[in-house]
Design an enzyme around this catalytic site. Sequence first.
Site, PDB file in Angstrom:
ATOM      1  N   GLY A   1     -26.656  -1.594  27.727  1.00  0.00           N
ATOM      2  CA  GLY A   1     -27.903  -2.343  27.657  1.00  0.00           C
ATOM      3  C   GLY A   1     -28.081  -2.951  26.283  1.00  0.00           C
ATOM      4  O   GLY A   1     -27.116  -3.179  25.559  1.00  0.00           O
ATOM      5  N   CYS A   2     -29.321  -3.221  25.917  1.00  0.00           N
ATOM      6  CA  CYS A   2     -29.620  -3.815  24.616  1.00  0.00           C
ATOM      7  C   CYS A   2     -29.014  -2.960  23.506  1.00  0.00           C
ATOM      8  O   CYS A   2     -29.275  -1.761  23.423  1.00  0.00           O
ATOM      9  CB  CYS A   2     -31.135  -3.931  24.433  1.00  0.00           C
ATOM     10  SG  CYS A   2     -31.618  -4.519  22.796  1.00  0.00           S
ATOM     11  N   PHE A   3     -28.223  -3.575  22.662  1.00  0.00           N
ATOM     12  CA  PHE A   3     -27.479  -2.795  21.671  1.00  0.00           C
ATOM     13  C   PHE A   3     -28.324  -2.191  20.561  1.00  0.00           C
ATOM     14  O   PHE A   3     -27.878  -1.306  19.858  1.00  0.00           O
ATOM     15  CB  PHE A   3     -26.304  -3.572  21.102  1.00  0.00           C
ATOM     16  CG  PHE A   3     -26.540  -4.967  20.590  1.00  0.00           C
ATOM     17  CD1 PHE A   3     -27.746  -5.400  20.069  1.00  0.00           C
ATOM     18  CD2 PHE A   3     -25.489  -5.881  20.616  1.00  0.00           C
ATOM     19  CE1 PHE A   3     -27.917  -6.692  19.592  1.00  0.00           C
ATOM     20  CE2 PHE A   3     -25.646  -7.173  20.133  1.00  0.00           C
ATOM     21  CZ  PHE A   3     -26.857  -7.578  19.619  1.00  0.00           C
TER      22      PHE A   3
END
Length: 172
Positions: free
Chosen positions: A20-22
């Site tokens: 997902g969002c890093f």
Amino acid sequence: MADQNVATSSPTQTAILAAGCFWGVQFYLDQIPGVIKSEVGYTGGHTTEPTYEQVCGHDTGHAEAVKVEFDPSQISYKTLLKHFFRLHDPTQLNRQGPDVGDNYRSAIFYLNDQQKNQAEAGLQAAQSNYQQPIVTQITAAQPFYLAEDFHQKFTQRTGHGACHVGYQPIPA
């Protein structure tokens, strides 16, 4: 500039993970004892030197990923993967929480056959914790492109950006 993921004889090892969002993924991976360094970037796509805007446009094929350098005398790759499967929902296809798109996919980018085998075994072991099938991709590492400086250690700097991460520490 692309890092070609060349193996070295150093005492540390590298893992490349997408969950997902890093921003939040990096924050939580950094909390694990034995993780020495992490960098966020883009990998798994077909364009060179992508920008955040291009990756979010969903036409580069890249995932937001975290490249982790770790000390195998403190944490094994197998245990790192246990953390990986616990810090996100690996049953969500091309999304995590409010973030939707192929750039938010769950993926393990292996650097050698040993990592590939451990990733496959780790996925099978993790499956017993989920009713839905795990959709995490296990694929050979490709060039890793560092994300812009603004994205590095974003959650540590701002206190924001860990919206989807449900981290639960596990014993090493």
